[in-house]
Design an enzyme around this catalytic site. Structure first.
Site, PDB file in Angstrom:
ATOM      1  N   ASP A  13       0.850  -1.180   0.000  1.00 50.36           N
ATOM      2  CA  ASP A  13       0.000   0.000   0.000  1.00 50.36           C
ATOM      3  C   ASP A  13       0.894   1.240   0.000  1.00 50.36           C
ATOM      4  OD1 ASP A  13      -3.189   0.371   1.249  1.00 50.36           O
ATOM      5  OD2 ASP A  13      -1.869   2.095   0.988  1.00 50.36           O
ATOM      6  N   MET A  14       0.716   2.106  -0.993  1.00 53.50           N
ATOM      7  CA  MET A  14       1.513   3.329  -1.052  1.00 53.50           C
ATOM      8  C   MET A  14       1.086   4.250   0.094  1.00 53.50           C
ATOM      9  SD  MET A  14       3.562   2.784  -3.561  1.00 53.50           S
ATOM     10  CE  MET A  14       4.291   4.385  -3.888  1.00 53.50           C
ATOM     11  N   ASP A 128      -3.320   2.698  -5.931  1.00 50.73           N
ATOM     12  CA  ASP A 128      -2.223   2.789  -4.959  1.00 50.73           C
ATOM     13  C   ASP A 128      -1.974   1.514  -4.167  1.00 50.73           C
ATOM     14  OD1 ASP A 128      -4.488   2.841  -3.399  1.00 50.73           O
ATOM     15  OD2 ASP A 128      -3.777   4.422  -2.076  1.00 50.73           O
ATOM     16  N   GLU A 129      -2.553   0.388  -4.574  1.00 49.96           N
ATOM     17  CA  GLU A 129      -2.237  -0.830  -3.836  1.00 49.96           C
ATOM     18  C   GLU A 129      -2.294  -2.076  -4.702  1.00 49.96           C
ATOM     19  OE1 GLU A 129      -5.825  -2.338  -1.231  1.00 49.96           O
ATOM     20  OE2 GLU A 129      -5.485  -0.231  -0.849  1.00 49.96           O
TER      21      GLU A 129
END
Length: 387
Positions: A13-14, A128-129
DNA sequence: TCTGGGGTCCTAGGACCC
DNA sequence: TCTGGGGTCCTAGGACCC
């Protein structure tokens, strides 16, 4: 391949992704409370001296919500999904930046390519993940996780957090445990000590409604969920959801990492600056409606899909949402055909209330090569009416 | 001063067919 | 006249996720 071998699955996860991308553009904002969101938020203005003028949350007026915020803003109580007007009351001095999705998509591609260079078995879970199946990747989990994080940082200048366990469920929970810039590796034997104390809503799939129902049964943690009789869960949530809850509370999840799947639907929707009335704002609504249909057609063509079901969505001033859809005899792809079908749907909607949001959806997608078009009568093209 | 946009999956009833 | 069960498709709504 040894099928009995335990899997090794990572969830990556960013960290505060959109806000972090903005900080690459505006490094002078590092360490400050920054909020990304609001369609009409203004981009920073550079004055004659070369100083940038950032707009502040207190100056915002409109219906936007927080898309994401930096950890400094979160410390002030500003989280994604919150109305911008409400967050302005909590953090009036926070910097507000408009969302720049083109930039986020660019950095999304970069980080996913970087991960793929280390471990190619990746499931996309949005911008983003991702999940990564590391079962076939050599090396100690901690070493592999550090390697992936370094590759992501080298490619983007951004940090991320990683959870590694035997399945997607637990890895998703773990990636959050040491945010930002963290690594959490969990052995199944640690379930009771590290997972059971966590809130039930940490489970991906237990949302606000299910959480409220669980709380009413005096179930607040994953451990309490694990201790609950399966019959009780089935009685309150139905056979399928109840059995699923019993499973996941024991840390069991056999879902594979899926590297590609065909899209099922595409849609476009927009919330108006002010609520519109079907009669009084008819011309404006008609224009927006046509525009949504055209953009949807454009999306379909760009991605190479035809569709067979057209749907509309309306949200009224009181937030009531209604949908209508229509399945056509053959596949369609162009905007005017979509507009016609959507108009048919709209005829089935009572339009007394003011409208807040209008959306158009394409379902029953098929790759254009496989599409089957049927002969149709010549239909009038634009302009169409909104009714 | 409330509450975006783009998705997936599930449920449930009715139509329709075998 | 009354009685089935199963399967699929369509439609509407809702929960949930990022």
């Amino acid at each position: 391949m040894d099928l009995t071998r335990q899997r090794r699955i990572a969830h990556l996860d960013m960290d505060a992704f959109f806000a972090s991308v903005e900080l690459l553009t505006y490094p002078e904002l590092r360490g400050q409370a920054v909020v990304v969101g609001g369609r009409n938020a203004s981009t920073p203005i550079t004055n004659a001296k070369g100083d940038k003028q950032f707009s502040r949350l207190r100056d915002y007026a409109g219906r936007g919500v927080v898309t994401t915020s930096t950890y400094e803003a979160r410390a002030l109580g500003v989280f994604s999904g919150m109305g911008l007007m409400k967050s302005a009351a909590l953090a009036p001095d926070a910097i507000l930046l408009p969302a720049n999705f083109e930039a986020y998509r660019h950095f999304s591609r970069l980080f996913k390519e970087a991960v793929a260079s280390v471990a190619p078995h990746i499931e996309d879970r949005g911008i983003d993940e991702i999940y990564i199946d590391l079962t076939q990747v050599e090396g100690d989990s901690l070493v592999v996780a550090k390697h992936i994080k370094q590759a992501v940082f080298d490619a983007t200048g951004l940090t991320c957090s990683i959870g590694i366990t035997t399945n997607k469920l637990l890895s998703k929970i773990c990636s959050e445990l040491d945010k930002p810039d963290g690594i959490t590796i969990l052995d199944p034997s640690e379930l009771a000590t590290r997972i059971w104390p966590l809130a039930a809503k940490k489970i991906n799939g237990i949302g606000p409604k299910a959480n409220d129902k669980l709380a009413a049964l005096n179930i607040h943690t994953i451990g309490e969920l694990a201790a609950a009789p399966a019959e009780l869960l089935v009685a309150h949530f139905g056979r399928s959801t109840g059995a699923w809850m019993a499973q996941v509370s024991q840390g069991i999840d056999e879902r594979p990492v899926v590297t590609w799947s065909e899209p099922k639907s595409l849609s476009r929707e927009t919330t108006f600056d002010r609520d519109l009335h079907a009669k009084h704002d008819r011309a404006r609504l008609s224009e927006i409606f046509t525009n949504l249909c055209m953009r949807l057609a454009d999306d379909l063509q760009r991605k190479g899909y035809a569709c067979r079901t057209i749907g509309i969505k309306l949200k009224f001033a009181d937030f009531q949402v209604i949908t209508r859809d229509l399945t056509l005899p053959g596949d369609v792809i162009d905007g005017s055909q979509i507009r016609l079908a959507a108009t048919e749907c709209l005829k089935r909607v009572p339009l007394e209330q003011r409208i807040r949001l209008l959306g158009v959806r394409a379902g029953g997608l098929r790759p254009v090569q496989a599409a089957e078009y049927v002969e149709r009568e010549t239909q009038p093209t634009l302009p169409f009416e909104f009714e």
